[in-house]
Design a protein around this motif. Structure first.
Motif, PDB file in Angstrom:
ATOM      1  N   PRO A 165       0.691  -0.041  -0.661  1.00 55.78           N
ATOM      2  CA  PRO A 165       1.255  -1.148  -0.359  1.00 55.78           C
ATOM      3  C   PRO A 165       2.856  -1.246   0.148  1.00 55.78           C
ATOM      4  O   PRO A 165       3.312  -1.740   0.882  1.00 55.78           O
ATOM      5  N   GLU A 185      -4.428  -7.236   5.179  1.00 56.67           N
ATOM      6  CA  GLU A 185      -4.725  -8.002   4.057  1.00 56.67           C
ATOM      7  C   GLU A 185      -5.754  -7.558   3.280  1.00 56.67           C
ATOM      8  O   GLU A 185      -5.861  -7.358   2.129  1.00 56.67           O
ATOM      9  N   MET A 214      -5.753  -5.934  -0.498  1.00 59.37           N
ATOM     10  CA  MET A 214      -6.519  -6.375  -1.531  1.00 59.37           C
ATOM     11  C   MET A 214      -7.237  -5.454  -2.320  1.00 59.37           C
ATOM     12  O   MET A 214      -7.479  -5.229  -3.320  1.00 59.37           O
ATOM     13  N   VAL A 218      -4.255  -2.941  -4.287  1.00 62.06           N
ATOM     14  CA  VAL A 218      -3.291  -3.539  -5.143  1.00 62.06           C
ATOM     15  C   VAL A 218      -3.766  -4.186  -6.319  1.00 62.06           C
ATOM     16  O   VAL A 218      -4.992  -4.961  -5.874  1.00 62.06           O
ATOM     17  N   LYS A 269      -4.681  -7.110  -9.186  1.00 65.94           N
ATOM     18  CA  LYS A 269      -4.683  -8.467  -9.018  1.00 65.94           C
ATOM     19  C   LYS A 269      -3.397  -8.945  -9.742  1.00 65.94           C
ATOM     20  O   LYS A 269      -2.894  -9.934  -9.166  1.00 65.94           O
ATOM     21  N   ARG A 308      -0.528  -8.612  -6.652  1.00 62.16           N
ATOM     22  CA  ARG A 308      -0.814  -9.284  -5.546  1.00 62.16           C
ATOM     23  C   ARG A 308       0.246 -10.293  -5.204  1.00 62.16           C
ATOM     24  O   ARG A 308       0.711 -10.381  -4.127  1.00 62.16           O
ATOM     25  N   TRP A 366       3.557  -8.791  -3.854  1.00 58.44           N
ATOM     26  CA  TRP A 366       3.572  -8.036  -2.638  1.00 58.44           C
ATOM     27  C   TRP A 366       3.635  -9.268  -1.587  1.00 58.44           C
ATOM     28  O   TRP A 366       4.053  -9.084  -0.563  1.00 58.44           O
ATOM     29  N   LYS A 367       2.668 -10.540  -1.938  1.00 61.45           N
ATOM     30  CA  LYS A 367       2.672 -11.407  -0.925  1.00 61.45           C
ATOM     31  C   LYS A 367       3.843 -12.246  -0.654  1.00 61.45           C
ATOM     32  O   LYS A 367       4.341 -12.765   0.410  1.00 61.45           O
TER      33      LYS A 367
END
Length: 274
Positions: A25, A139, A143, A146, A148, A151, A154-155
């Protein structure tokens, strides 16, 4: 069942990011940041470039941006198909390499292309579609590697990239005013080209085929389940032997009164195991 599902998800989250894969990531974010910084210096000035340098009318400029989403959609589907054959990281690198090459062509041949709109418009559409068609692949990698729980974190860093995109627009406007658009195109191409070098770090970490990644996870889960089954001791082995609490004749009587089941009897444990 709900507790077991939560335990399985926690186990999958522990498996994700093991070894050197925790850097994935960070590499994706750094690569996206470089692309945003490079694009911000140029993207906002393309309409001015078409209007004042190429002498396009406002209607012609809007037709270019009207056809741009269709080109991006087509190339997004094409890169998804190519990624299944050659790998996601490899496809991302190829798309960005071609997009940066198109921008170099626009910068070096600007004196020729501005008098030939039927050439510069396809080159621009190809460049923009190639640079923006890799978002689904990014993406999917994010997914897969990384957990859950992180996530959303990072988004949320996408806002940082957008801030850098807007900040670099100031620098791009300064270069365009002092020199010309071709100088800005070259700087953008160099910055975005460096993101390709950063993606090379993902080649040994992300498998070429996505199915192999899921197969590895399934085999790990099956091995863990097998080890759990092997380590569990049946309750019958922990129970005391018949007649062990009684001494002398009682134990002899209990042992003599016990008769094992027939070898082919349906109630035999061996026959039920088969």
């Amino acid at each position: 069942n709900g507790g077991e599902g939560e335990e399985e998800e926690e186990g999958q989250d522990k498996e994700v990011g093991t070894g050197r894969q925790w850097v994935i990531p960070y590499v994706l974010f750094g690569s996206a940041m470089l692309c945003s910084l490079g694009s911000g210096a140029t993207v906002k000035f393309f309409p001015l470039f078409f209007a004042y340098t190429c002498k396009f009318s406002p209607t012609q400029v809007q037709w270019i941006y009207f056809s741009l989403p269709f080109a991006m959609t087509v190339f997004s589907g094409a890169t998804t198909y190519v990624a299944k054959c050659f790998g996601r990281v490899q496809t991302m690198m190829l798309a960005r390499l071609l997009g940066v090459s198109c921008l170099f062509v626009m910068a070096l041949l600007i004196s020729y292309l501005r008098h030939h709109p039927y050439v510069i418009v396809p080159v621009y559409l190809l460049r923009t579609a190639l640079m923006n068609c890799t978002y689904p692949l990014e993406e999917s990698i994010l997914m897969d590697f990384v957990p859950k729980k992180t996530r959303a974190r990072w988004k949320s860093l996408d806002s940082v990239s957008s801030f850098g995109w807007c900040g670099s627009a100031v620098f791009g406007g300064f270069i365009s005013d002092k020199y010309d658009y071709s100088r800005t195109f070259i700087i953008t191409a160099v910055i975005q080209g460096s993101s390709i070098l950063l993606l090379m770090l993902l080649l040994p970490l992300v498998p070429r085929k996505e199915s192999s990644l899921h197969k590895d996870k399934e085999t790990k889960q099956e091995r863990e389940r097998e080890t759990e089954v092997d380590t569990t001791v049946p309750a019958s082995l922990n129970s005391p032997l018949l007649g062990s609490k009684h001494g002398g004749a009682g134990s002899d009587q209990a042992s003599s009164s016990y008769s094992p089941p027939a070898p082919h009897s349906p109630s035999s444990p061996r026959s039920r195991r088969r």
